[in-house]
Design an enzyme around this catalytic site. Structure first.
Site: not given
Length: 207
Positions: A7, A130
């Site tokens: 990412c 997350d």
């Protein structure tokens, strides 16, 4: 075998690195406000995604953005998947799923197992698990307690939060996520590092 997402694409050099080592997904952070260090302008995301190997899927990462902003980016064909990384609720996700024709990933900022179980019922194609932070959303480089992940999850999920070359093999072997998601751990001085990207992708492919 777990897939891998890198990412925070920002530069042409980042695209050259991932085109060389071929992760399954890359992420472009886009926002209507200047809130995130790794965010890129929509124009930049388009330019970079056009140079991305077509076998790598581009994920647009959004945090509590207007639905029209995301829908417009999808219509332009800049991304292959939407990642909702904020506090988007069920109504928002349902509406977005009706307006875009590409898969949706919904992030869960994990504090307990029930959050994850509840998120399985959302109108999304994937979850992203997350670490929860009090003062920011993601990008803190800390792992959460993997024991909180229910064993019987039916929806495929990306595992994020504090993953690196040191623990990624353990994560895959112990909980076998659909995909692992890394950003800061494959950077040097804030930018993607060719050798670090190569190393983690090699580990994932060998596990």
């Amino acid at each position: 075998m777990s897939r891998i997402k890198i990412c925070g694409m920002q530069r042409l050099q980042d695209i050259e690195i991932v085109n060389e080592f071929m992760p399954d997904y890359v992420g472009f952070i886009m926002s209507t406000q200047n809130k995130f260090r790794r965010q890129v302008a929509v124009k930049t995301a388009r330019e970079l995604s056009e140079k991305l190997n077509p076998d790598i899927k581009a994920v647009g990462v959004f945090v509590d953005e207007p639905m029209e902003f995301i829908a417009d980016i999808c219509k332009r064909g800049i991304i292959n998947l939407v990642q909702l990384h904020g506090h988007e609720d069920r109504e928002y996700i349902n509406s977005l799923a009706k307006s875009v024709k590409i898969p949706i990933i919904k992030a869960v900022h994990v504090e307990n197992s029930q959050q994850i179980t509840d998120a399985e019922n959302l109108d999304c194609d994937y979850l992203l698990l997350d670490t929860a932070y009090k003062d920011k959303i993601g990008g803190g480089g800390q792992k959460f307690n993997w024991d909180l992940i229910p064993k019987n999850l039916s929806k495929p999920y990306f595992l994020a939060g504090g993953l690196s070359a040191e623990n990624i093999a353990q994560a895959i072997k112990t909980i076998n996520p659909y995909a692992v998601d890394l950003s800061s751990s494959v950077e040097t001085e804030g930018y993607k590092d060719r050798e670090k990207v190569r190393k983690v992708i090699d580990i994932v492919r060998r596990v």
